[in-house]
Write a protein that holds these residues in place. Sequence first.
Motif, PDB file in Angstrom:
ATOM      1  N   ASP A  44      33.388 -14.293  -5.612  1.00 29.48           N
ATOM      2  CA  ASP A  44      34.018 -13.000  -5.899  1.00 29.48           C
ATOM      3  C   ASP A  44      33.893 -12.030  -4.730  1.00 29.48           C
ATOM      4  O   ASP A  44      32.941 -12.106  -3.960  1.00 29.48           O
ATOM      5  N   ASP A  45      34.835 -11.114  -4.676  1.00 31.81           N
ATOM      6  CA  ASP A  45      34.728  -9.856  -3.909  1.00 31.81           C
ATOM      7  C   ASP A  45      35.209  -9.918  -2.477  1.00 31.81           C
ATOM      8  O   ASP A  45      35.066  -8.940  -1.739  1.00 31.81           O
ATOM      9  N   HIS A 127      41.203 -10.971  -7.981  1.00 28.01           N
ATOM     10  CA  HIS A 127      40.038 -10.382  -8.644  1.00 28.01           C
ATOM     11  C   HIS A 127      40.469  -9.023  -9.202  1.00 28.01           C
ATOM     12  O   HIS A 127      40.414  -8.786 -10.392  1.00 28.01           O
ATOM     13  N   HIS A 131      37.980  -2.780  -6.656  1.00 27.90           N
ATOM     14  CA  HIS A 131      36.808  -3.114  -7.474  1.00 27.90           C
ATOM     15  C   HIS A 131      36.214  -1.832  -8.034  1.00 27.90           C
ATOM     16  O   HIS A 131      35.007  -1.635  -8.015  1.00 27.90           O
ATOM     17  N   PRO A 212      36.960  -7.811 -12.330  1.00 30.52           N
ATOM     18  CA  PRO A 212      35.743  -7.235 -11.762  1.00 30.52           C
ATOM     19  C   PRO A 212      34.724  -6.914 -12.862  1.00 30.52           C
ATOM     20  O   PRO A 212      35.078  -6.367 -13.910  1.00 30.52           O
TER      21      PRO A 212
HETATM   22 ZN   LIG Z   1      33.492  -8.648  -8.329  1.00 33.58          ZN
END
Ligand SMILES: [Zn+2]
Length: 415
Positions: A44-45, A127, A131, A212
Amino acid sequence: MAILFILVFWSACIACLWFWKKELFIATWNEAYFADTPLLIESDDWGPGGEFHADRLKQLLGMLARHRDAVGRNAVLTADMVLAVPDLEKTAVDGEYRRKMLDADFPVIYQTLKDGIARDLLTPQLHGLEHLNGAGFARLLRQNDPRLAAAKSSSDWWDWESLDSPLQGHYVDGSTLPTSQLDSAEAQNIVELATASFQSMFGAPSVSTVAPCYLWNDNIEEHWNTQHISAIQTAGYRCTGRDRSGRYLQDPPIIRVGTKNRVGQVYLVRNVMYEPVDGKNTVAGALAEAEIAYLQAAPISISTHRYNFTRSETECNDAIAGLDQLISNIIDRFPRIRFLSSAELAESLLDRSPEVINRFNEKHWPGLTMAGVHRKLGAFLYRLYYRHRKLALLGYATGLCFPAWIICRTGLKQR
Ligand SMILES: [Zn+2]
């Protein structure tokens, strides 16, 4: 005589269990069981960040390139993409939320991602557009909220990961607790913009997504569905918000791989945690989780966030070395491992097509083989054993664990 008595006793036990748990047995049997074991590496991210992130990503992909699965494919990272970060200056001037986009404002990272896609080492997955919750963020900025002090004082790039955890949710507004849901028009707006931006950046749509902070609800799923997102990556549950104390509210609390929601989207589940920077799991711990998935003929889906690779150089090197070792151990220990992205696994679940296709670079790989009856029966028993403590205890108390154990162990030798 004794053997006959035992067989009659076990038959009676199985009949009782059937009447007691018939629905559970049928639902568990109808799940997907794999003869090939899909191995997913979910991170993720990824997205906007310091330019050094590009080098860290190259190191990580270089390690993945050294591994090969049962059909000769190299390991592939499912990179869960954040497409934008706040443009602090413009947001402060305009009073409305403004963005810096991954492709236009972070070209070095963007190009590294695209190189990874071309080499089949990385597959992007949506994602979130960002975020955080943009409207909530802009309001806190206007109010001079101290939680944004670090963001305001930064001269270079600023890391959204330094935000308070409730502010990192995207599909809820966590600026005050309990979190509040987005209204449907706002949700539609960010989902539409995210899916269009994703396709324009990577040349193909994201057929799967992960929210998220694992925070989303029915409304978001419907907007994803409108934008042709057919699979949702989870950690085995969904959180719809956070309460007054910040505690996550789970609904539903348990999600299984392949379960469909009411609009027909399929859920995926991460079942191996490799987050060394958190100190949450060692290679040995992650390998033990992978073994439990393998025994159940389930995909092995490793969660390893970007921050494991973007903090200090030592932490990055250690995280890459550990992941390298974990992948090697999984390949050595379990037969017929197949590297897959989450979207590819989802498409295999939704449509048992004869091929796995990477939609981002049009590479084709042989389709996944599903488990035959013997392997499936063993894996089915393992699923009951690992998920339902009462059934496991009954297995021990009645002695049914002995024939079950034989079925399970011999099943592992079958496809
Ligand atoms: Zn995340």
